[in-house]
Scaffold this motif. Structure first.
Motif, short mmCIF file in Angstrom:
data_model
loop_
_atom_site.label_atom_id
_atom_site.label_comp_id
_atom_site.label_asym_id
_atom_site.label_seq_id
_atom_site.Cartn_x
_atom_site.Cartn_y
_atom_site.Cartn_z
N VAL A 153 111.92 -62.30 -13.46
CA VAL A 153 112.27 -63.65 -13.02
C VAL A 153 111.03 -64.51 -12.88
CG1 VAL A 153 113.18 -64.97 -11.08
CG2 VAL A 153 114.42 -63.02 -11.90
N SER A 154 109.91 -63.89 -12.49
CA SER A 154 108.73 -64.69 -12.14
C SER A 154 107.77 -64.93 -13.30
CB SER A 154 107.96 -64.01 -11.02
OG SER A 154 108.81 -63.75 -9.94
N ALA A 155 107.87 -64.13 -14.35
CA ALA A 155 106.94 -64.34 -15.45
C ALA A 155 107.56 -65.29 -16.46
CB ALA A 155 106.62 -63.01 -16.12
N PRO A 156 106.75 -66.14 -17.08
CA PRO A 156 107.30 -67.06 -18.07
C PRO A 156 107.87 -66.30 -19.27
CG PRO A 156 104.91 -67.33 -17.88
CD PRO A 156 105.30 -66.33 -16.86
N ARG A 198 120.21 -58.71 -9.55
CA ARG A 198 120.01 -59.10 -8.16
C ARG A 198 121.28 -59.62 -7.51
NH1 ARG A 198 114.80 -62.58 -6.99
NH2 ARG A 198 115.14 -61.94 -4.87
N LEU A 205 112.16 -58.73 -10.25
CA LEU A 205 111.28 -59.78 -9.73
C LEU A 205 110.25 -60.20 -10.78
CD1 LEU A 205 110.62 -58.78 -6.04
CD2 LEU A 205 111.70 -60.84 -6.89
N ILE A 206 109.72 -59.21 -11.51
CA ILE A 206 108.73 -59.53 -12.55
C ILE A 206 109.39 -60.37 -13.64
CG2 ILE A 206 107.38 -58.54 -14.43
CD1 ILE A 206 106.65 -56.28 -12.55
N TRP A 220 105.73 -65.87 -22.34
CA TRP A 220 104.62 -64.94 -22.14
C TRP A 220 105.11 -63.51 -22.28
CZ3 TRP A 220 103.54 -61.63 -17.80
CH2 TRP A 220 102.25 -61.10 -17.81
#
Lengths: 308, 303
Positions: free
Chosen positions: A140-143, A190, A137-138, A146
């Motif tokens: 996938v969700s972090a740019p 996933r 999840l991290i 970054w």
């Protein structure tokens, strides 16, 4: 199979013509006279006119496009407008870097993502499962850019394990490949988990268990093989994501591939370079999608290629 | 309370399904959504974040976004007056992030909104009319999808020039084909069903069939697509900002903030860490909501 492959390759041609024409069109209608920009602000009108003629900008747009494609078919991608070197030569230097990086990224993402997805599904609702879910999840969700920077801060600056930028040794590939493949790893993990969980609940798996098969046989021979199809589809999509992501990763790590080349060209509106990059990427993505579709038939004998 | 709900459920069940009103359906979706803890956390967090960004002017003056003073450069986080510290020009990072969030979150919503509407129009007409319309629209989508979305957006931004409006167009263009495909697939399965045929036999106009019978029934997959897309959209906008072709620098936007601090991140990691965490938390919450909605709208497809 061969007939199907040929037909698919033929179908790729109009798509590639379409995208290159579209990009050419968008770049050409955009405001600003490229000839003026190239010769600089102090040039006379004649200079601008000469440059325009030299680049063929005085011709209708369709003619320019056709000329470009004709030359491209002969392996000539033109000369960069602002740096006056051959795009083809530059590409032959840079493309291997991007491809190596892309393959490394996809290899680790698949080689780790699928097995970990299997573990996550088999050990459903345990700590391992939760940890993997949080990790993906991290990712996938972090740019992506970054995450790349955070790797630089952590692995290069704090731990001093790996170089932060460049591409001169194999160690330079580790961090870029790690951040480029992160998102793909997460989606692989996933998807595998979701589909495998779904399959593990189906009747034929219960039958396989009832026959007294070992759990390993049930999972790998019965369940996993039947959930491979959506996973392979995912890999096809992944490739496109990797090609797009390489622009960002290469910028973060100052990596001398196509991506960092393209972004500078896009900023400068260097049309020959942008066109060549789009062309190359479209061909690569098209071929990958074809390979993925061909793999369906290998993995799942029920899939009939070329049928109505 | 509980008894009342059960009674209501059995009531609706005893009625014919075809007469069950939309309100009841929404209630059921909300009921299932509410049971999903992660989705509820996501909803709460994103609501707080949006409200905090919108009401930023109440607790931090807008001038602080741009006020420069070299003397105040690189003040570490948790200092007095600068919760998140300051950047190389002495600008307050907290102010820049809160005001920047307006652009990042707003742009994500708008692009997905455009793609939502265009997806319905293009995918809907492709699926409903079929034939030549279908071929033309779908081939066009194939063309747009033949290169990775971010490359297409990049090229369009480069051609049109920087600016919020132009970036919104560029971002939605790369999103529309995917949305159109989803709608088309849903419409195709609906087109052949009896209730559409019945409506046609009644002599209903095409527009009525589309708006009254088809669109309400494709809303499920559409909303799922949209909700799981917003997070990705915010990431893409940040990426364009990072590449230096999104929102032009002095204006704050989460990706742009990271980008303008890139050269200092190795020595002052908080300059990248904090805005990145904001992006991550926003996207994570939206993804949770998307997952929750998928489970709530489509209870058959459970993970």
């Amino acid at each position: 199979m061969i007939k199907y492959t040929l037909r698919r390759i033929l179908l790729m041609i109009p798509v590639i013509i379409g995208i290159t024409f579209l990009v050419h069109f968008i770049l050409m209608i955009s405001p600003g006279d490229p000839a003026q920009m190239i010769v600089g602000p102090e040039a006379t009108l004649e200079d601008i006119e000469m440059k325009r003629h030299e680049l063929g900008l005085d011709q209708p747009q369709v003619v320019q496009y056709l000329k470009y494609m004709w030359n491209a078919l002969h392996g000539d991608f033109g000369t960069s407008w602002f740096q006056s070197f051959n795009v083809m030569t530059e590409f032959s230097h840079r493309l291997p870097y991007t491809l190596r990086l892309g393959f490394l990224a996809i290899i680790w993402a698949v080689a780790l993502g699928i097995p970990l997805g299997v573990i996550s599904a088999v050990r459903h609702n345990t700590i391992v499962d939760y940890a993997l879910t949080v990790l993906s999840l991290i990712l996938v969700s972090a740019p992506a850019f970054w995450i790349g920077m955070m790797y630089q801060v952590f692995f290069s600056l704090n731990l001093r394990w790996l170089p932060a930028s460049g591409a001169s040794t194999w160690r330079h590939y580790i961090l870029p490949a790690l951040s480029l493949g992160g998102g793909v790893f997460a989606t692989n993990c996933r998807t595998t988990r979701t589909w495998l969980l779904d399959t593990l609940r189906s009747d034929f798996v219960r039958t396989a268990r009832a026959k007294g098969n070992k759990e390993v046989t049930v999972v790998f021979k019965h369940a996993l093989r039947n959930s491979l199809l959506p996973i392979i589809t995912q890999i096809g999509v992944n490739f496109s994501i990797i090609m797009g992501g390489s622009v960002i990763t290469e910028t973060v790590y100052a990596f001398p591939g196509i991506g960092s080349y393209l972004i500078n060209a896009v900023k400068a509106k260097d049309v020959p370079i942008v066109m060549a990059s789009i062309l190359v990427v479209a061909v690569i993505v098209g071929i990958t999608n074809l390979v993925v579709d061909l793999m369906y038939a290998v993995v799942d004998p029920r899939v009939q290629l070329g049928g109505k | 309370m509980r008894k009342g709900r059960e009674k209501k459920m059995s009531n609706t069940a005893s009625k014919k399904i075809s007469t069950s009103n939309r309100k009841g359906q929404m209630k059921q979706v909300w009921f299932r959504f509410r049971k999903n803890k992660l989705a509820m956390i996501g909803l709460v967090v994103i609501t707080i974040l949006i409200l905090a960004c919108l009401s930023a002017s109440l607790y931090i003056p807008y001038e602080k976004v741009y006020t420069q003073s070299i003397r105040d450069a690189f003040i570490p986080p948790f200092s007095e007056g600068h919760i998140f510290g300051t950047d190389q020009f002495g600008r307050d990072l907290f102010a820049r992030i809160m005001y920047g969030g307006r652009i990042s979150l707003f742009a994500g919503l708008v692009t997905i909104g455009i793609a939502f509407v265009m997806g319905i129009i293009l995918g809907g007409s492709a699926g409903f009319f079929g034939g030549k319309t279908d071929t033309i629209i779908m081939r066009f989508c194939d063309i747009l999808m033949s290169v990775p979305g971010i490359l297409l957006s990049m090229t369009i931004v480069a051609a049109l020039g920087q600016g919020l409006g132009k970036m919104l167009i560029a971002m939605s263009v790369s999103l529309i084909p995917r949305q159109a495909r989803t709608v088309r697939a849903a419409v195709l399965t609906l087109r052949g069903q009896e209730f559409v045929e019945a409506a046609r036999c009644y002599g209903t106009r095409n527009s009525t069939i589309i708006f009254r019978h088809i669109i309400p029934n494709v809303m499920g997959p559409l909303i799922i697509g949209v909700m799981s897309g917003i997070g990705g959209q915010i990431l893409q906008i940040a990426s364009l900002g990072f590449l230096g072709i999104g929102i032009a620098p002095p204006t704050p936007e989460w990706g742009t903030i990271i980008s303008e601090n890139q050269s200092n991140i190795l020595f002052y990691p908080y300059l990248g860490l904090v805005p990145g965490l904001f992006i991550m938390v926003a996207v994570l919450s939206l993804n949770f909501i998307g997952d929750g909605l998928r489970d709530a709208l489509d209870p058959k497809q459970k993970n």
